[in-house]
Design a protein around this motif. Structure first.
Motif, PDB file in Angstrom:
ATOM      1  N   GLU A  33       0.830  -1.203   0.000  1.00  0.00           N
ATOM      2  CA  GLU A  33       0.000   0.000   0.000  1.00  0.00           C
ATOM      3  C   GLU A  33       0.867   1.258   0.000  1.00  0.00           C
ATOM      4  N   ILE A  34       1.896   1.243   0.819  1.00  0.00           N
ATOM      5  CA  ILE A  34       2.828   2.398   0.866  1.00  0.00           C
ATOM      6  C   ILE A  34       3.488   2.577  -0.490  1.00  0.00           C
ATOM      7  N   GLU A  35       3.892   1.445  -1.035  1.00  0.00           N
ATOM      8  CA  GLU A  35       4.549   1.512  -2.353  1.00  0.00           C
ATOM      9  C   GLU A  35       3.572   2.030  -3.405  1.00  0.00           C
ATOM     10  N   VAL A  36       2.297   1.603  -3.376  1.00  0.00           N
ATOM     11  CA  VAL A  36       1.276   2.074  -4.318  1.00  0.00           C
ATOM     12  C   VAL A  36       1.053   3.568  -4.104  1.00  0.00           C
ATOM     13  N   ALA A  37       0.966   3.998  -2.852  1.00  0.00           N
ATOM     14  CA  ALA A  37       0.746   5.423  -2.540  1.00  0.00           C
ATOM     15  C   ALA A  37       1.917   6.263  -3.061  1.00  0.00           C
ATOM     16  N   CYS A  38       3.121   5.744  -2.848  1.00  0.00           N
ATOM     17  CA  CYS A  38       4.309   6.462  -3.351  1.00  0.00           C
ATOM     18  C   CYS A  38       4.268   6.557  -4.863  1.00  0.00           C
ATOM     19  N   LEU A  39       3.915   5.432  -5.480  1.00  0.00           N
ATOM     20  CA  LEU A  39       3.857   5.435  -6.944  1.00  0.00           C
ATOM     21  C   LEU A  39       2.749   6.347  -7.443  1.00  0.00           C
ATOM     22  N   GLY A  41       1.646   9.046  -5.886  1.00  0.00           N
ATOM     23  CA  GLY A  41       2.181  10.409  -5.671  1.00  0.00           C
ATOM     24  C   GLY A  41       3.161  10.776  -6.780  1.00  0.00           C
ATOM     25  N   LEU A  42       4.038   9.807  -7.084  1.00  0.00           N
ATOM     26  CA  LEU A  42       5.008  10.030  -8.154  1.00  0.00           C
ATOM     27  C   LEU A  42       4.296  10.215  -9.483  1.00  0.00           C
ATOM     28  N   LEU A  43       3.225   9.407  -9.693  1.00  0.00           N
ATOM     29  CA  LEU A  43       2.441   9.533 -10.919  1.00  0.00           C
ATOM     30  C   LEU A  43       1.771  10.903 -10.989  1.00  0.00           C
ATOM     31  N   GLN A  48       1.480  16.113 -13.225  1.00  0.00           N
ATOM     32  CA  GLN A  48       1.498  17.570 -13.079  1.00  0.00           C
ATOM     33  C   GLN A  48       2.639  18.180 -13.907  1.00  0.00           C
ATOM     34  N   GLU A  49       3.794  17.546 -13.851  1.00  0.00           N
ATOM     35  CA  GLU A  49       4.933  18.025 -14.637  1.00  0.00           C
ATOM     36  C   GLU A  49       4.614  17.958 -16.122  1.00  0.00           C
ATOM     37  N   THR A  50       3.954  16.828 -16.525  1.00  0.00           N
ATOM     38  CA  THR A  50       3.582  16.667 -17.929  1.00  0.00           C
ATOM     39  C   THR A  50       2.571  17.736 -18.329  1.00  0.00           C
ATOM     40  N   LEU A  51       1.576  17.959 -17.453  1.00  0.00           N
ATOM     41  CA  LEU A  51       0.569  18.986 -17.726  1.00  0.00           C
ATOM     42  C   LEU A  51       1.215  20.366 -17.826  1.00  0.00           C
ATOM     43  N   THR A  52       2.081  20.672 -16.902  1.00  0.00           N
ATOM     44  CA  THR A  52       2.793  21.959 -16.920  1.00  0.00           C
ATOM     45  C   THR A  52       3.648  22.079 -18.180  1.00  0.00           C
ATOM     46  N   ALA A  53       4.342  20.983 -18.514  1.00  0.00           N
ATOM     47  CA  ALA A  53       5.180  20.996 -19.718  1.00  0.00           C
ATOM     48  C   ALA A  53       4.319  21.203 -20.956  1.00  0.00           C
ATOM     49  N   ARG A  54       3.133  20.559 -20.993  1.00  0.00           N
ATOM     50  CA  ARG A  54       2.242  20.727 -22.144  1.00  0.00           C
ATOM     51  C   ARG A  54       1.682  22.149 -22.191  1.00  0.00           C
TER      52      ARG A  54
END
Length: 178
Positions: A33-39, A41-43, A48-54
Protein backbone atom coordinates in the motif's frame (compact mmCIF):
# COMPACT_ATOMS: atom_id res chain seq x y z
CA UNK A 1 42.46 -15.66 0.07
CA UNK A 2 40.68 -18.36 1.95
CA UNK A 3 40.33 -21.80 0.44
CA UNK A 4 37.19 -22.65 -1.45
CA UNK A 5 34.60 -24.74 0.17
CA UNK A 6 32.82 -27.49 -1.63
CA UNK A 7 29.23 -28.49 -1.73
CA UNK A 8 26.32 -27.58 0.48
CA UNK A 9 28.13 -25.96 3.28
CA UNK A 10 29.06 -22.98 1.07
CA UNK A 11 25.47 -22.56 -0.08
CA UNK A 12 24.18 -22.78 3.45
CA UNK A 13 26.47 -20.02 4.64
CA UNK A 14 25.44 -17.66 1.87
CA UNK A 15 21.75 -18.52 2.06
CA UNK A 16 20.90 -17.41 5.58
CA UNK A 17 22.94 -14.18 5.33
CA UNK A 18 21.46 -13.07 1.97
CA UNK A 19 17.85 -14.14 2.49
CA UNK A 20 15.52 -11.36 3.65
CA UNK A 21 13.65 -11.75 6.78
CA UNK A 22 10.28 -13.29 6.28
CA UNK A 23 7.49 -10.72 6.61
CA UNK A 24 3.97 -11.61 7.42
CA UNK A 25 1.05 -10.80 5.08
CA UNK A 26 -0.04 -7.67 6.93
CA UNK A 27 3.42 -6.18 6.65
CA UNK A 28 3.57 -7.13 3.00
CA UNK A 29 0.16 -5.55 2.41
CA UNK A 30 1.12 -2.46 4.27
CA UNK A 31 4.36 -2.28 2.37
CA UNK A 32 2.50 -2.73 -0.95
CA UNK A 33 0.00 0.00 0.00
CA UNK A 34 2.83 2.40 0.87
CA UNK A 35 4.55 1.51 -2.35
CA UNK A 36 1.28 2.07 -4.32
CA UNK A 37 0.75 5.42 -2.54
CA UNK A 38 4.31 6.46 -3.35
CA UNK A 39 3.86 5.44 -6.94
CA UNK A 40 0.52 7.29 -7.13
CA UNK A 41 2.18 10.41 -5.67
CA UNK A 42 5.01 10.03 -8.15
CA UNK A 43 2.44 9.53 -10.92
CA UNK A 44 0.63 12.70 -9.82
CA UNK A 45 3.90 14.66 -9.77
CA UNK A 46 4.81 13.31 -13.20
CA UNK A 47 1.27 14.03 -14.47
CA UNK A 48 1.50 17.57 -13.08
CA UNK A 49 4.93 18.02 -14.64
CA UNK A 50 3.58 16.67 -17.93
CA UNK A 51 0.57 18.99 -17.73
CA UNK A 52 2.79 21.96 -16.92
CA UNK A 53 5.18 21.00 -19.72
CA UNK A 54 2.24 20.73 -22.14
CA UNK A 55 0.89 24.06 -20.97
CA UNK A 56 4.34 25.61 -21.46
CA UNK A 57 4.61 23.90 -24.82
CA UNK A 58 1.17 25.24 -25.82
CA UNK A 59 2.13 28.69 -24.54
CA UNK A 60 5.34 28.63 -26.57
CA UNK A 61 3.51 27.28 -29.61
CA UNK A 62 0.96 30.11 -29.27
CA UNK A 63 3.78 32.62 -28.95
CA UNK A 64 5.53 31.14 -31.99
CA UNK A 65 2.26 31.26 -33.94
CA UNK A 66 1.68 34.88 -32.84
CA UNK A 67 5.23 35.79 -33.77
CA UNK A 68 4.83 34.09 -37.13
CA UNK A 69 1.61 36.03 -37.75
CA UNK A 70 3.34 39.22 -36.60
CA UNK A 71 6.32 38.45 -38.83
CA UNK A 72 4.02 37.80 -41.78
CA UNK A 73 2.16 41.05 -41.05
CA UNK A 74 5.47 42.88 -40.89
CA UNK A 75 6.51 41.32 -44.18
CA UNK A 76 3.24 42.45 -45.75
CA UNK A 77 3.64 45.91 -44.21
CA UNK A 78 7.24 46.07 -45.40
CA UNK A 79 6.17 45.03 -48.88
CA UNK A 80 3.40 47.67 -48.83
CA UNK A 81 5.82 50.32 -47.60
CA UNK A 82 8.42 49.30 -50.17
CA UNK A 83 5.91 49.39 -53.01
CA UNK A 84 4.56 52.72 -51.75
CA UNK A 85 8.09 54.15 -51.53
CA UNK A 86 8.87 52.89 -55.02
CA UNK A 87 5.69 54.49 -56.34
CA UNK A 88 6.52 57.77 -54.59
CA UNK A 89 10.08 57.59 -55.92
CA UNK A 90 8.81 57.08 -59.48
CA UNK A 91 6.33 59.93 -59.06
CA UNK A 92 9.06 62.21 -57.74
CA UNK A 93 11.34 61.15 -60.57
CA UNK A 94 8.64 61.95 -63.13
CA UNK A 95 7.99 65.31 -61.46
CA UNK A 96 11.70 66.11 -61.49
CA UNK A 97 11.92 65.16 -65.16
CA UNK A 98 8.91 67.34 -65.96
CA UNK A 99 10.38 70.21 -63.93
CA UNK A 100 13.71 69.74 -65.62
CA UNK A 101 12.09 69.77 -69.07
CA UNK A 102 10.01 72.83 -68.15
CA UNK A 103 13.07 74.61 -66.78
CA UNK A 104 15.07 73.73 -69.87
CA UNK A 105 12.28 74.99 -72.14
CA UNK A 106 12.02 78.16 -70.07
CA UNK A 107 15.79 78.63 -70.26
CA UNK A 108 15.68 78.25 -74.06
CA UNK A 109 12.79 80.71 -74.31
CA UNK A 110 14.61 83.20 -72.09
CA UNK A 111 17.82 82.74 -74.09
CA UNK A 112 15.92 83.41 -77.33
CA UNK A 113 14.25 86.43 -75.71
CA UNK A 114 17.62 87.66 -74.49
CA UNK A 115 19.12 87.32 -77.97
CA UNK A 116 16.13 89.20 -79.40
CA UNK A 117 16.52 91.96 -76.83
CA UNK A 118 20.28 92.12 -77.48
CA UNK A 119 19.55 92.61 -81.20
CA UNK A 120 16.97 95.30 -80.39
CA UNK A 121 19.47 97.03 -78.11
CA UNK A 122 22.14 96.86 -80.82
CA UNK A 123 19.69 98.37 -83.34
CA UNK A 124 18.68 101.09 -80.89
CA UNK A 125 22.31 101.88 -80.13
CA UNK A 126 23.07 102.07 -83.84
CA UNK A 127 20.06 104.40 -84.37
CA UNK A 128 21.21 106.52 -81.44
CA UNK A 129 24.72 106.75 -82.89
CA UNK A 130 23.24 107.71 -86.28
CA UNK A 131 21.00 110.32 -84.65
CA UNK A 132 23.98 111.71 -82.71
CA UNK A 133 25.98 111.94 -85.94
CA UNK A 134 23.00 113.59 -87.67
CA UNK A 135 22.66 116.07 -84.80
CA UNK A 136 26.38 116.72 -84.84
CA UNK A 137 26.25 117.25 -88.61
CA UNK A 138 23.23 119.57 -88.23
CA UNK A 139 25.00 121.40 -85.43
CA UNK A 140 28.12 121.76 -87.55
CA UNK A 141 25.99 123.03 -90.46
CA UNK A 142 24.19 125.49 -88.22
CA UNK A 143 27.47 126.62 -86.74
CA UNK A 144 28.80 127.22 -90.29
CA UNK A 145 25.60 129.09 -91.23
CA UNK A 146 25.83 131.12 -88.01
CA UNK A 147 29.43 131.98 -88.77
CA UNK A 148 28.48 132.94 -92.34
CA UNK A 149 25.54 135.00 -91.08
CA UNK A 150 27.79 136.64 -88.48
CA UNK A 151 30.31 137.45 -91.16
CA UNK A 152 27.61 138.83 -93.47
CA UNK A 153 26.06 140.79 -90.59
CA UNK A 154 29.49 142.13 -89.63
CA UNK A 155 30.07 143.17 -93.27
CA UNK A 156 26.63 144.75 -93.46
CA UNK A 157 27.15 146.52 -90.14
CA UNK A 158 30.57 147.72 -91.28
CA UNK A 159 29.09 148.99 -94.53
CA UNK A 160 26.25 150.64 -92.64
CA UNK A 161 28.63 152.22 -90.13
CA UNK A 162 30.87 153.44 -92.99
CA UNK A 163 27.87 154.72 -94.86
CA UNK A 164 26.53 156.51 -91.75
CA UNK A 165 29.97 157.79 -91.02
CA UNK A 166 30.22 159.13 -94.59
CA UNK A 167 26.78 160.74 -94.28
CA UNK A 168 27.72 162.29 -91.02
CA UNK A 169 30.90 163.67 -92.49
CA UNK A 170 28.87 165.02 -95.38
CA UNK A 171 26.36 166.51 -92.99
CA UNK A 172 29.15 168.09 -90.91
CA UNK A 173 30.66 169.41 -94.08
CA UNK A 174 27.35 170.99 -95.07
CA UNK A 175 26.88 172.39 -91.63
CA UNK A 176 30.38 173.70 -91.65
CA UNK A 177 29.71 175.38 -94.98
CA UNK A 178 26.69 177.11 -93.83
Amino acid sequence: MPPKQKGKSAAKKKGPKDAPAKLDDKDLLRRAEIEVACLQGLLEVKSQETLTARQHEQHWRDQVAALQVSLENQRVDLQDITSNMQRQYKDMQEQQLKRGAATEAQAKALTAQLCSKDQEIALLQEKQVQQQRLHQNELADMTKKQNILQSEFAEMLKDTVQHLHAQRKAAYAKVAQI
